[in-house]
Write a protein that holds these residues in place. Sequence first.
Motif, short mmCIF file in Angstrom:
data_model
loop_
_atom_site.label_atom_id
_atom_site.label_comp_id
_atom_site.label_asym_id
_atom_site.label_seq_id
_atom_site.Cartn_x
_atom_site.Cartn_y
_atom_site.Cartn_z
N ARG A 1 0.93 -1.30 0.13
CA ARG A 1 -0.10 -0.08 0.16
C ARG A 1 0.79 1.18 0.09
N LEU A 2 2.04 1.12 0.62
CA LEU A 2 3.06 2.34 0.98
C LEU A 2 3.44 2.48 -0.63
N PRO A 228 16.09 4.68 3.14
CA PRO A 228 16.15 5.50 4.68
C PRO A 228 14.79 6.40 4.61
N TYR A 229 14.18 6.58 3.65
CA TYR A 229 12.94 7.72 3.77
C TYR A 229 11.57 6.73 3.99
N LEU A 230 11.56 5.42 3.93
CA LEU A 230 10.34 4.60 3.94
C LEU A 230 9.64 4.57 5.27
N ALA A 231 10.32 4.76 6.37
CA ALA A 231 9.66 4.84 7.75
C ALA A 231 9.00 5.98 7.84
N GLN A 232 9.49 7.22 7.41
CA GLN A 232 8.85 8.49 7.38
C GLN A 232 7.64 8.65 6.61
N LEU A 233 7.77 8.01 5.45
CA LEU A 233 6.77 8.05 4.56
C LEU A 233 5.68 7.41 4.80
N SER A 234 5.84 6.12 5.41
CA SER A 234 4.81 5.34 6.04
C SER A 234 3.82 6.09 7.14
N LYS A 235 4.69 6.69 7.95
CA LYS A 235 4.09 7.60 9.15
C LYS A 235 3.08 8.87 8.49
N LEU A 238 0.36 6.95 5.45
CA LEU A 238 -0.54 6.00 5.81
C LEU A 238 -0.91 6.19 7.52
N GLY A 239 0.02 6.89 8.12
CA GLY A 239 -0.17 7.03 9.48
C GLY A 239 0.08 5.72 10.11
N GLU A 240 1.20 4.73 9.64
CA GLU A 240 1.57 3.63 10.34
C GLU A 240 2.86 3.59 10.47
N ASP A 241 3.17 2.54 11.25
CA ASP A 241 4.78 2.24 11.26
C ASP A 241 4.80 0.93 10.22
N LEU A 242 6.20 0.98 9.51
CA LEU A 242 6.42 -0.33 8.76
C LEU A 242 6.39 -1.53 9.46
N GLU A 243 5.57 -2.58 8.90
CA GLU A 243 5.68 -3.72 9.31
C GLU A 243 6.91 -4.59 9.15
#
Length: 274
Positions: A1-2, A228-235, A238-243
């Motif tokens: 989804r991200l 390096p940017y995926l964790a922030q992008l997910s928050k 999507l308002g979620e942490d990376l699983e």
Amino acid sequence: RLFDTVLSDLYGAQDIMRRGLLPPELIFSDPSFLRPCEGILPAAGPLRFYAADLARDEHGNWRIIDNHTETLAGIGFAIANRVVHTHITGDIFKRCNGVRLAQFFQNLQVALTEHAGRENARIALLTPGPQHEDYFSHAYLARYLGYLLVEGSDLRTKGSQVYLKTLEGLKEIDLIVRCVDVRLVDGLELDPAGTAGPAGLLRVNRANPRLMVNAAGSALVQNRGLGPYLAQLSKELLGEDLELPDAPRCWLGDADARKKVLAKLDHFLVRKAQ
């Protein structure tokens, strides 16, 4: 989804870069960013095929090493290997309660039919041909799912449709499952030497954005520099942490990251971002 959200934005409004969540030079320097595909991704529907290379870190946690969003990544080999193993060691599978793969492929057939937009859709799996190392996988999967196995020379575009050439005349194709590098599918708008698809395919794809899966341009999120940017992008998106997080990465296009890596170069493995 991200990745769906990121692709739709990067080939659409590009708000992610305007907000500073991704550096534009990382995206625009990537040869997988295809300007002729702008506007197609936002209406193309979700990624239907995704695979990841995984490894455990020093604490035993799973990390993603590489993402695969361009084409089918070994799905045909997976089902072929399972069929062989169940014939040879079927008793072991029964004792260990191995999960059957059939349900996944049944769900895949349903999802692709829904994506095509009509029952009894004519679905074609576009392959580079017998010379390609994954041709067995493509052929096995097409036969298993009951889809047409076609090469670029088997197709032609006319108006806003793609057709299969047959002895009875042209047959309309409802959905293309793409197993070829998208840069080679349209010699008119992408690589002039590309013959893996019919000329004019992107023109038809603009009129029908859901024509291909995975959509043209989806290889962009395979860029390792996104890690390096995926964790922030997910928050943020999507308002979620990376699983399942990526392995720790630094993109050397960033001055601070480059300084950090060069100071301890022996502790890092340097790889191409694209």
